[in-house]
Design an enzyme around this catalytic site. Structure first.
Site, PDB file in Angstrom:
ATOM      1  N   LYS A  62       0.854  -1.201   0.000  1.00  0.00           N
ATOM      2  CA  LYS A  62       0.000   0.000   0.000  1.00  0.00           C
ATOM      3  C   LYS A  62       0.889   1.250   0.000  1.00  0.00           C
ATOM      4  O   LYS A  62       1.987   1.208  -0.554  1.00  0.00           O
ATOM      5  CB  LYS A  62      -0.992  -0.049   1.165  1.00  0.00           C
ATOM      6  CG  LYS A  62      -1.753  -1.382   1.187  1.00  0.00           C
ATOM      7  CD  LYS A  62      -2.917  -1.420   2.109  1.00  0.00           C
ATOM      8  CE  LYS A  62      -3.587  -2.783   2.043  1.00  0.00           C
ATOM      9  NZ  LYS A  62      -4.778  -2.881   2.861  1.00  0.00           N
TER      10      LYS A  62
ATOM     11  N   HIS B 109      -8.794  -3.425  -5.918  1.00  0.00           N
ATOM     12  CA  HIS B 109      -8.685  -3.453  -4.463  1.00  0.00           C
ATOM     13  C   HIS B 109      -9.802  -2.600  -3.863  1.00  0.00           C
ATOM     14  O   HIS B 109     -10.158  -1.554  -4.422  1.00  0.00           O
ATOM     15  CB  HIS B 109      -7.310  -2.932  -4.029  1.00  0.00           C
ATOM     16  CG  HIS B 109      -7.025  -3.249  -2.594  1.00  0.00           C
ATOM     17  ND1 HIS B 109      -7.576  -2.520  -1.572  1.00  0.00           N
ATOM     18  CD2 HIS B 109      -6.281  -4.226  -2.021  1.00  0.00           C
ATOM     19  CE1 HIS B 109      -7.181  -3.034  -0.417  1.00  0.00           C
ATOM     20  NE2 HIS B 109      -6.386  -4.075  -0.660  1.00  0.00           N
TER      21      HIS B 109
ATOM     22  N   GLU C 127      -9.842  -0.588  -1.523  1.00  0.00           N
ATOM     23  CA  GLU C 127      -9.462   0.807  -1.247  1.00  0.00           C
ATOM     24  C   GLU C 127      -9.575   1.654  -2.509  1.00  0.00           C
ATOM     25  O   GLU C 127      -9.942   2.830  -2.456  1.00  0.00           O
ATOM     26  CB  GLU C 127      -8.036   0.843  -0.667  1.00  0.00           C
ATOM     27  CG  GLU C 127      -8.024   0.321   0.765  1.00  0.00           C
ATOM     28  CD  GLU C 127      -6.724  -0.333   1.199  1.00  0.00           C
ATOM     29  OE1 GLU C 127      -5.693  -0.153   0.527  1.00  0.00           O
ATOM     30  OE2 GLU C 127      -6.755  -1.049   2.212  1.00  0.00           O
TER      31      GLU C 127
ATOM     32  N   GLU D 279     -11.033 -10.631  -0.559  1.00  0.00           N
ATOM     33  CA  GLU D 279     -10.678  -9.784   0.572  1.00  0.00           C
ATOM     34  C   GLU D 279     -11.945  -9.198   1.176  1.00  0.00           C
ATOM     35  O   GLU D 279     -12.447  -8.155   0.698  1.00  0.00           O
ATOM     36  CB  GLU D 279      -9.757  -8.637   0.120  1.00  0.00           C
ATOM     37  CG  GLU D 279      -8.433  -9.092  -0.446  1.00  0.00           C
ATOM     38  CD  GLU D 279      -7.354  -8.019  -0.307  1.00  0.00           C
ATOM     39  OE1 GLU D 279      -6.270  -8.351   0.153  1.00  0.00           O
ATOM     40  OE2 GLU D 279      -7.619  -6.837  -0.626  1.00  0.00           O
TER      41      GLU D 279
HETATM   42  P1  13P Z   1      -4.154  -6.204   5.730  1.00  0.00           P
HETATM   43  O1  13P Z   1      -3.380  -7.511   5.637  1.00  0.00           O
HETATM   44  O2  13P Z   1      -3.331  -5.092   6.281  1.00  0.00           O
HETATM   45  O3  13P Z   1      -5.452  -6.413   6.428  1.00  0.00           O
HETATM   46  O4  13P Z   1      -4.502  -5.785   4.236  1.00  0.00           O
HETATM   47  C1  13P Z   1      -5.010  -6.727   3.370  1.00  0.00           C
HETATM   48  C2  13P Z   1      -5.051  -6.149   2.012  1.00  0.00           C
HETATM   49  O5  13P Z   1      -5.818  -5.246   1.745  1.00  0.00           O
HETATM   50  C3  13P Z   1      -4.112  -6.672   1.014  1.00  0.00           C
HETATM   51  O6  13P Z   1      -4.394  -6.196  -0.244  1.00  0.00           O
END
Ligand code: 13P
Length: 262
Positions: free
Chosen positions: A11, A102, A104, A174
């Site tokens: 990220k 993703h 986000e 996810e």
């Molecule tokens: P985390 O492992 O920090 O929860 O994030 C997962 C993620 O979004 C991987 O793309």
């Protein structure tokens, strides 16, 4: 055959010196590890921010089974899109994968299915394998609509692809409520959803394709819970956020995945 894949999505983290020492730490850890089996069945993917893609590519040069991914690419081929990065650029530095869809990006940048499919298309045209993310929100799980939501996400995006193209995709499940929250899906919840996704792939594309698609779990997956998640028969690996920023934890998760029987 379904490959085991573990991908570290950094990220928006790390400065250049931090990025360098993280990759060096991972490479040293792998070299020193005596606990990795069947290394040839496992792909390790590092997804740093754009400015470090080239550096990471250089650092992993000559290392077996380690690849670079971008965390995103733009939905147009090239041109006057100030600040954006194209699939062709990412491919030209030697990256092999790109994360698309993703949560986000869907949430903060309002990326919709149509835009995501333009990205997938450009990724494939430029020889990048998309790691395509899907997953439900907390209220969708609480109201027991998680299967319906995931089915619709697939129907609106990668299930529109031709079978041959679809085979180059990696799916990452996810659940949004598990990302960065410390609330991991239980191994049973992950298995149930991965198996559901695999059945849908079977219905849509047939048996041969099912056996080619890796489905990764992501969402607060860490060194402590990876063994129970990766042990699940339909969990082919992980898309790891926070825990991929610590070399020791990431290497330990690689060891864990390598030792699972699939
Ligand atoms: P985390 O492992 O920090 O929860 O994030 C997962 C993620 O979004 C991987 O793309």
């Amino acid at each position: 055959m379904r490959r085991k894949i573990i991908a570290g999505n950094w990220k928006m983290n790390n400065t250049l010196p931090e990025a360098t020492s993280l990759v060096e730490g991972i490479l040293n850890g792998l070299e020193q590890s005596t606990n990795i089996t069947n290394r040839d069945l496992l792909d390790i993917v590092l997804a740093p921010p754009y400015p470090y893609l080239n550096l990471c590519k250089d650092l992993i040069k000559g290392k077996q089974g380690i690849y670079i991914a971008a965390q995103n690419c733009y939905s147009e081929e090239k041109g006057a899109y100030t600040g954006e990065v194209s699939a062709a650029m990412i491919s030209s530095i030697g990256a092999k994968y790109v994360i698309i869809g993703h949560s986000e990006r869907r949430n903060y940048f309002r990326e919709n299915s149509q835009m995501l499919m333009k990205k997938v298309d450009l990724a494939l045209k430029n020889n990048l394998r998309p790691i395509f993310c899907i997953g439900e929100l907390i209220h969708e799980r609480q109201s027991e609509r998680h299967f319906k939501v995931v089915r619709q996400q697939l129907a609106d995006t990668v299930f529109l692809m031709k079978e041959n193209d679809f085979r180059r995709i990696i799916i990452a499940y996810e659940p949004v409520w598990a990302i960065g929250t410390g609330l991991t899906a239980t191994p049973e919840q992950a298995q149930e959803m991965h198996s559901f996704i695999r059945q849908l792939i079977g219905v849509k594309f047939g048996r041969k394709t099912i056996n080619n698609i890796s489905i990764l779990y992501g969402g607060s997956c860490n060194a402590a819970n990876a063994a129970s998640l990766f042990a699940m028969p339909d969990v082919d690996g992980g898309l790891i956020g926070g825990a991929s920023l610590k070399a020791g934890d990431f290497v330990s998760m690689i060891e864990t995945l390598s030792n699972t029987n699939k």
